[in-house]
Structure formats: C-alpha cells, structure tokens
Design a protein around this motif. Structure first.
Motif, PDB file in Angstrom:
ATOM      1  N   TYR A  50       0.997  -0.979   0.346  1.00  0.00           N
ATOM      2  CA  TYR A  50       0.147   0.292   0.257  1.00  0.00           C
ATOM      3  C   TYR A  50       0.765   1.129  -0.360  1.00  0.00           C
ATOM      4  CZ  TYR A  50      -2.714   3.584   1.666  1.00  0.00           C
ATOM      5  OH  TYR A  50      -3.328   4.725   2.182  1.00  0.00           O
ATOM      6  N   HIS A  51       1.973   0.969   0.742  1.00  0.00           N
ATOM      7  CA  HIS A  51       2.464   2.376   1.185  1.00  0.00           C
ATOM      8  C   HIS A  51       3.934   2.963  -0.107  1.00  0.00           C
ATOM      9  CE1 HIS A  51       5.219   5.517   2.640  1.00  0.00           C
ATOM     10  NE2 HIS A  51       6.350   5.211   2.195  1.00  0.00           N
ATOM     11  N   PHE A  52       4.331   1.752  -1.076  1.00  0.00           N
ATOM     12  CA  PHE A  52       4.791   2.352  -1.979  1.00  0.00           C
ATOM     13  C   PHE A  52       4.068   2.308  -2.822  1.00  0.00           C
ATOM     14  CE2 PHE A  52       8.131   1.009   1.164  1.00  0.00           C
ATOM     15  CZ  PHE A  52       9.145   2.041   1.562  1.00  0.00           C
ATOM     16  N   GLU A  53       3.277   1.987  -3.505  1.00  0.00           N
ATOM     17  CA  GLU A  53       1.979   1.764  -4.357  1.00  0.00           C
ATOM     18  C   GLU A  53       2.007   3.058  -4.275  1.00  0.00           C
ATOM     19  OE1 GLU A  53      -2.063   0.643  -6.085  1.00  0.00           O
ATOM     20  OE2 GLU A  53      -1.362   0.321  -4.444  1.00  0.00           O
ATOM     21  N   ARG A  54       2.290   3.718  -3.917  1.00  0.00           N
ATOM     22  CA  ARG A  54       2.147   5.940  -3.359  1.00  0.00           C
ATOM     23  C   ARG A  54       3.549   6.624  -3.119  1.00  0.00           C
ATOM     24  NH1 ARG A  54      -1.935   2.890  -2.014  1.00  0.00           N
ATOM     25  NH2 ARG A  54      -3.980   3.417  -1.618  1.00  0.00           N
ATOM     26  N   SER A  55       4.692   5.724  -3.025  1.00  0.00           N
ATOM     27  CA  SER A  55       5.936   6.664  -2.627  1.00  0.00           C
ATOM     28  C   SER A  55       6.664   6.377  -3.599  1.00  0.00           C
ATOM     29  CB  SER A  55       6.796   5.550  -1.306  1.00  0.00           C
ATOM     30  OG  SER A  55       7.658   6.566  -1.235  1.00  0.00           O
TER      31      SER A  55
ATOM     32  N   GLY B  48      11.592  -7.544   0.456  1.00  0.00           N
ATOM     33  CA  GLY B  48      11.358  -7.738  -0.809  1.00  0.00           C
ATOM     34  C   GLY B  48      10.180  -7.577  -1.820  1.00  0.00           C
ATOM     35  N   VAL B  49       9.292  -8.286  -1.498  1.00  0.00           N
ATOM     36  CA  VAL B  49       7.933  -8.411  -2.473  1.00  0.00           C
ATOM     37  C   VAL B  49       7.308  -7.077  -2.231  1.00  0.00           C
ATOM     38  CG1 VAL B  49       5.534  -9.113  -2.622  1.00  0.00           C
ATOM     39  CG2 VAL B  49       7.870 -11.089  -2.587  1.00  0.00           C
ATOM     40  N   GLY B  50       6.881  -5.986  -0.582  1.00  0.00           N
ATOM     41  CA  GLY B  50       6.100  -5.249  -0.513  1.00  0.00           C
ATOM     42  C   GLY B  50       6.771  -3.559  -1.208  1.00  0.00           C
ATOM     43  N   VAL B  51       8.164  -3.887  -0.946  1.00  0.00           N
ATOM     44  CA  VAL B  51       8.721  -2.996  -2.118  1.00  0.00           C
ATOM     45  C   VAL B  51       8.085  -2.901  -3.785  1.00  0.00           C
ATOM     46  CG1 VAL B  51      10.705  -1.518  -2.453  1.00  0.00           C
ATOM     47  CG2 VAL B  51       9.837  -1.796   0.289  1.00  0.00           C
ATOM     48  N   ALA B  52       8.702  -4.224  -3.795  1.00  0.00           N
ATOM     49  CA  ALA B  52       9.078  -3.859  -5.283  1.00  0.00           C
ATOM     50  C   ALA B  52       7.046  -3.914  -6.026  1.00  0.00           C
ATOM     51  CB  ALA B  52       9.744  -4.998  -5.516  1.00  0.00           C
ATOM     52  N   GLY B  53       6.552  -4.685  -5.185  1.00  0.00           N
ATOM     53  CA  GLY B  53       5.473  -4.827  -5.299  1.00  0.00           C
ATOM     54  C   GLY B  53       4.588  -3.580  -5.472  1.00  0.00           C
ATOM     55  N   GLY B  54       4.913  -2.653  -4.882  1.00  0.00           N
ATOM     56  CA  GLY B  54       4.290  -1.427  -4.453  1.00  0.00           C
ATOM     57  C   GLY B  54       4.872  -0.524  -5.658  1.00  0.00           C
ATOM     58  N   ILE B  55       6.105  -0.681  -5.974  1.00  0.00           N
ATOM     59  CA  ILE B  55       6.593   0.105  -7.412  1.00  0.00           C
ATOM     60  C   ILE B  55       6.232  -0.478  -8.497  1.00  0.00           C
ATOM     61  CG2 ILE B  55       8.507   0.370  -8.226  1.00  0.00           C
ATOM     62  CD1 ILE B  55      10.575   0.085  -5.795  1.00  0.00           C
ATOM     63  N   VAL B  56       5.967  -1.827  -8.503  1.00  0.00           N
ATOM     64  CA  VAL B  56       5.122  -2.454  -9.771  1.00  0.00           C
ATOM     65  C   VAL B  56       4.117  -1.575  -9.788  1.00  0.00           C
ATOM     66  CG1 VAL B  56       4.152  -4.897 -10.702  1.00  0.00           C
ATOM     67  CG2 VAL B  56       6.686  -3.990 -10.226  1.00  0.00           C
ATOM     68  N   LEU B  57       3.497  -1.725  -8.680  1.00  0.00           N
ATOM     69  CA  LEU B  57       1.801  -0.939  -9.089  1.00  0.00           C
ATOM     70  C   LEU B  57       1.142  -0.023  -8.793  1.00  0.00           C
ATOM     71  CD1 LEU B  57       0.002  -3.234  -5.643  1.00  0.00           C
ATOM     72  CD2 LEU B  57      -0.491  -3.866  -7.735  1.00  0.00           C
ATOM     73  N   GLN B  58       2.148   0.913  -8.253  1.00  0.00           N
ATOM     74  CA  GLN B  58       2.568   1.957  -8.718  1.00  0.00           C
ATOM     75  C   GLN B  58       2.916   2.281 -10.589  1.00  0.00           C
ATOM     76  OE1 GLN B  58       5.633   5.541  -8.162  1.00  0.00           O
ATOM     77  NE2 GLN B  58       4.761   4.641  -6.220  1.00  0.00           N
TER      78      GLN B  58
END
Length: 428
Positions: free
Chosen positions: A116-121, A405-415
């Motif tokens: 959620y967070h790194f989808e916005r960061s 790894g999955v949380g940060v990378a996944g957020g970037i991908v979703l963004q």
C-alpha cells in the motif's frame, strides 16, 4: 533573535507534524533503515520496522487501505496468518507452543502495508540501494573476520568469515544481491555506460568471490544456478546465454580448483548422505531426510486440516528413538526444514493451498519488465527454492527479506501499472 529562531523552529516542527508528506517521508526513511539494518541486526530491524508502521498511522487513508487489502496478493498472506490462529483450536500442543508457532507468520501482515505505502511513494528504489550497500559493507567485514576471527561479534566464532548472524543468512543476502545486479548491468551495457556497468559487475563478482573463498551455504550452491537461469531466460538472447554459460562454467571450474572451502562445502553433500544411510548419524543432510520422512508420515495422519498450530515438536517427540545417542532418529525439532512440510504438518492440504497461492500470486505480480519486477521476481524465486531445504518464509531473516522485497517491489510495480492505465485512459 534566539526567541524568534526558537519560535520558527517550533513552527516548522509543527508544520511537519501536520504534513502528510512529511510523515510519508519518515515512513520511507524507516523502511530504508529497516532494509539497511537487516543484514546486521534483528533487533534494529524490528525497531525500525515498528517505527515505520507507527508513522503510517496519523494520516492513513483507512478506506483506501482496506480497499487495497481485498486484492488477492494481500488476501493470501493474511489468510495464512488467520489459518495459523484458527489452527490453534485443534492442536494438542500447549497454548504457549501454539501461540509461539503463530509468531513466525505474523510478519506476513506487514506485506500488504508495504504494498500500500510504496504504491504511493517514489522512494522504493532507495530501499533496494540501502540493502545492497549494507550487504557490500558486510562482505568487506566478512573478509576481515575471516583473517582476524577475534573481531567477530559471534561468541562461538565457529563459522569462518561470519561477523554477525550465520552463514545461511549471509549467503542468502549475498546471492540475492549478486544475481539482482545482473539486470542493471545488462541494461547499462545496452546503453553503453560501460564504467558504471563495470562497477556493478565488480560488486556482483565480489559477492560470488566471498562465497567461493570465505563461506557459502549448500542451499546457495543449489539455488544460484536456478536464479541465474531465470535471469538468462527472461532477459538474454540465446547467443548471450551460451557465452555467459561458458564463462560461468569456466569461472566455476577456476573457483573449484582455487578454493578448498568451496570443495569442502560441496563434498559434504556426499559424505553427509553416506554417514546417515550407513550409520544413521545426525549429519546436516541426514537430519533433513529424517525430518522429511517423519513429516510426510505426520501429514498422512491428518491430510486435510493437519495437526494444528505448534504441534510439530510434540509429533517428533512421539516418534523419537529414545536411548539412541548420536542417531538422527532420536532428534526432536519443531521445524522440519522444508516450508511445504512445515505448513502441511500443522494445517494439511488447506495450508499447502494457501502457501502456494502466496507464491503463485506474487510471481504473477512480477511478470513485467523493469528493475522492480526483476527484484520482486528474484525474491520470490529464491524463497520458493530455498524453502525446499528450510522453512524460509517463517524464519526471521529470510522471511523479512521476502516481506520487504515483495512489499517494496510490488508497490513500485503497482504504481507503474496505475500510471500506465491512466495514460491509456487519457489516450483513449
């Protein structure tokens, strides 16, 4: 002037406390510190992670966050935690053992928060850089303590070249960093930025050299070729694959001849197996085979719902060969050193379905191109294959490597996916 300056400083602090952007930056900072501290300290990583979660609370958009939890990539890890909690109801273990066995799954609840967070960061890549730099510094320290063991912080100092933690955790980190660097190296070479590509290649090589001449886990020896193969198939042409494969084989042959440590590590595969089969000795490989054999029997006894959360140790105590000293059959453990069997014994087929849903959904998330997709894919692939020999999703260090790894990378991908869909809508 002093009073004015003091008032101005207090006003600035108050503005930052009221600013959602400032709190978001603080969350990014603690995420970066969590990644940087993970190779060195479990305590610091836990503290920074708790502060990161705390800083998300003041300006959290609850409705948007709850909506994000409905995505399958978030539902699956939450489902495994809930299954662990519900599984305490049919376990025969003590309540202390049941809740202790729930604890390794709780970290999975942080994964949807990071998504959620790194989808916005915009600072997700800084988390990767912090982890890489931290591992590079640890590699330097590993060489130092290999020659000066008294400098190691580990009290036993049995493992050569280990400053903190253990050789399995260190090998996991170095392997991930070394193979992850392959993508930016190839990208830079295609852009003809040879100096930067050479620098990153030297860094990747330094990780491999450390594992070849200082210390490496046998799990890493098995998984490195798989991870390199995944990269080659996804990002290289067949001619490049053939050239690189030849170079890797030549490099491996040179390392084999030059490194007694590497040969010793590889030779233990055969010797451990032979000593276990012929004498029943509790060697590293022998114990794993013993744990797996018994765990399959436990799974067959309760295939659908398993024996319940925290039941594993009691089951091993029940079938242990009492009075047989220095025998693998006498060993009692609460972790069968295989992620699938760990889940299967406690929660049966239901647990296996949830576990593999997590892996499959996260693999599908990283189907695109780009650094974040590559890092996320690599983290999942590494976890899947190393979990054949360990319960790495539930282990502290490797489990947090997966979550971050999955949380940060996944957020970037979703963004990026959201940005792409908006561009598509605007174009139509």
């Amino acid at each position: 002037m002093t009073a004015l300056a003091r008032e101005t400083a207090s006003q600035m602090l108050w503005r930052r406390l009221r600013s959602p952007a400032a709190w978001s930056e603080t969350v990014d900072l603690f995420a970066i510190l969590t990644a940087a501290s993970l190779p060195w300290s479990t305590s610091l990583a836990g503290i920074f992670n708790a502060l990161m979660l705390l800083c998300m609370v003041p300006f959290l958009d609850v409705r948007a966050f709850v909506q994000s939890l409905k995505r399958p990539i978030c539902v699956a890890p939450i489902a495994l935690v809930l299954l662990a909690l519900v599984g305490t109801l049919w376990s025969d273990a003590t309540w202390g053992a049941r809740f202790y066995a729930v604890n390794p799954t709780v970290k999975l609840l942080v994964l949807p928060v990071l998504l959620y967070h790194f989808e916005r960061s915009r600072r997700g890549n800084w988390v990767f850089i912090a982890f890489l730099v931290s591992c590079a510094l640890l590699s330097v320290m590993s060489w130092i303590v290999a020659f000066y063991p008294d400098l190691a912080l580990k009290s036993d100092r049995v493992e050569r070249g280990i400053f903190v933690k253990n050789y399995i955790d260190q090998s996991q980190e170095f392997t991930l960093c070394a193979v992850a660097l392959a993508y930016p190296i190839v990208l830079l070479l295609r852009q003809k930025r040879y100096w930067f590509a050479g620098l990153l290649a030297a860094l990747a090589l330094s990780f491999f050299v450390n594992m070849a001449f200082v210390v490496v886990s046998r799990t890493a020896l098995v998984t490195v070729p798989i991870m390199v193969g995944v990269f080659a198939l996804l990002h290289l042409r067949w001619r490049s694959i053939a050239i690189i494969a030849a170079a890797l084989i030549a490099g491996a042959a040179i390392a084999w001849q030059a490194s007694p440590q590497l040969r010793k590590t590889a030779d233990t595969f055969a010797s451990d197996y032979t000593r276990y089969v012929e004498k029943g000795e509790p060697t590293s490989m022998g114990l794993r085979l013993e744990f797996w054999r018994k765990s399959l029997g436990f799974f067959a006894e309760a295939p659908v719902m398993g024996h319940g959360t925290g039941s594993t140790r009691g089951l091993f105590e029940r079938v242990a060969t009492h009075g047989a000293q220095n025998q693998a059959s006498a060993e009692v453990i609460g972790n069968p050193h295989n992620q699938t069997l760990n889940v299967a014994v406690q929660w049966g087929i239901i647990g296996i379905v949830v576990l593999y849903a997590i892996w499959i959904l996260h693999l599908r998330l990283f189907r695109g191109d780009g650094l974040a997709n590559w890092v996320g894919l690599l983290v999942v692939v590494q976890n899947v294959f190393t979990s054949l020999f360990n319960s790495h999703l539930f282990d502290f260090h490797e489990g947090w490597m997966y979550v971050i790894g999955v949380g940060v990378a996944g957020g970037i991908v979703l963004q990026a996916q959201q940005a792409g869909s908006k561009v598509g809508e605007a174009g139509s």
